[in-house]
Design an enzyme around this catalytic site. Structure first.
Site, PDB file in Angstrom:
ATOM      1  N   TYR A 112     -12.773  62.376  95.793  1.00 35.31           N
ATOM      2  CA  TYR A 112     -13.415  61.071  95.615  1.00 35.31           C
ATOM      3  C   TYR A 112     -14.216  61.027  94.323  1.00 35.31           C
ATOM      4  O   TYR A 112     -14.174  60.039  93.574  1.00 35.31           O
ATOM      5  CB  TYR A 112     -14.306  60.766  96.817  1.00 35.31           C
ATOM      6  CG  TYR A 112     -15.086  59.477  96.691  1.00 35.31           C
ATOM      7  CD1 TYR A 112     -14.447  58.276  96.348  1.00 35.31           C
ATOM      8  CD2 TYR A 112     -16.458  59.438  96.906  1.00 35.31           C
ATOM      9  CE1 TYR A 112     -15.161  57.091  96.224  1.00 35.31           C
ATOM     10  CE2 TYR A 112     -17.178  58.255  96.790  1.00 35.31           C
ATOM     11  CZ  TYR A 112     -16.519  57.091  96.451  1.00 35.31           C
ATOM     12  OH  TYR A 112     -17.232  55.912  96.325  1.00 35.31           O
ATOM     13  N   LYS A 116     -13.988  58.598  90.962  1.00 33.57           N
ATOM     14  CA  LYS A 116     -15.118  57.846  90.402  1.00 33.57           C
ATOM     15  C   LYS A 116     -15.292  58.164  88.909  1.00 33.57           C
ATOM     16  O   LYS A 116     -15.566  57.267  88.103  1.00 33.57           O
ATOM     17  CB  LYS A 116     -16.406  58.174  91.152  1.00 33.57           C
ATOM     18  CG  LYS A 116     -16.441  57.720  92.597  1.00 33.57           C
ATOM     19  CD  LYS A 116     -16.437  56.213  92.736  1.00 33.57           C
ATOM     20  CE  LYS A 116     -17.763  55.590  92.372  1.00 33.57           C
ATOM     21  NZ  LYS A 116     -17.776  54.112  92.639  1.00 33.57           N
TER      22      LYS A 116
END
Length: 259
Positions: A112, A116
């Site tokens: 994740y 980002k």
């Protein structure tokens, strides 16, 4: 100023909208489903498909890009969706795009965070003047994690992991300030007022909940554990928020704030 807010229905979005209105901005907000609100212009847009994105950015001066999907279709929404938003905002002549990211995306080796970081790079490489604000974790996230980790009895976790909870309303205030300042073309970090070890956070959480559940220490292995224990999720940047973990616990479970 007319401001578009993506991810406006999330925790941070719900804190941002009233602050933008109080600052005198005209607010347009995106949702994947129709919504109505007398104070906010809600429009339907889906970053996963690109549907409605070009129409959403039309006529706005700035974009607060809060939308994110940590658990599903992350690359599609956070990276490809951000690319489509940046492209559309550039074509519409948007003057400032503020992207909300997370402290540690350049250090913590989880998928994740890699997405980002990739989205940050999409924003920085795009045609719209930009700012990135990386925030530390919200106390609600830490609270939810402790609830989940204690479902089998003891609270499970690595006692030496460091966290720096920051209140979402204070992050929202910082974002409104960032809009007023204009594009920085830089990455700013923003964290809570204190750095806590996991075992310190657990002790305070147990006291607030009047819980006797023990802490079962489980050391996170490998590089991930080393990064989390060495401060991969925290920042020394200033200014910082002022609301503490104890404040969150008092507001959530009752009691008196630390100050």
């Amino acid at each position: 100023m007319r401001v578009l807010v993506t991810g406006a229905g999330g925790r941070l979005g719900r804190a941002v909208l009233p602050r933008l209105l109080d600052a005198g901005h005209t607010v347009r907000a995106t949702s994947r489903r129709p919504r109505t609100d007398a104070a906010v212009e809600w429009v339907v847009a889906d970053l996963a498909t690109g549907h409605g994105v070009a129409a959403a950015v039309g006529g706005v001066a700035a974009v607060l890009h809060l939308a994110s999907s940590p658990n599903r279709r992350t690359h599609q929404i956070d990276v490809l969706g951000t690319r489509e938003l940046v492209r559309a905002a550039g074509a519409a002549g948007v003057g400032h795009l503020v992207y909300v990211s997370i402290v540690g995306v350049d250090r913590v080796p989880i998928p994740y965070y890699r997405h980002k970081l990739a989205a940050e790079r999409v924003v920085a490489a795009g045609p719209v003047p930009w700012s990135v604000l990386r925030a530390t974790q919200f106390p609600q996230f830490l609270d939810d994690m402790l609830v989940a980790s204690s479902r089998l009895g003891p609270v499970i976790g690595d006692r030496a992991v460091l966290a720096q909870p920051v209140d979402p309303d204070e992050v929202a205030a910082r974002l409104v300030e960032r809009l007023a300042t204009g594009p920085s073309r830089d990455v700013e970090e923003y964290g809570g007022p204190e750095v806590l070890r996991f075992d310190e956070a657990v002790r305070a959480w147990k006291a607030a909940r009047r819980s006797r559940r023990p802490l079962l220490p489980v050391r996170i292995p490998g590089r991930l554990g080393r990064v989390l224990r060495s401060g991969g999720l925290v920042t020394e940047a200033t200014p910082r928020g002022s609301l503490t973990w104890a404040d969150h616990l008092a507001d959530t479970y009752g009691g008196t704030r630390a100050r």
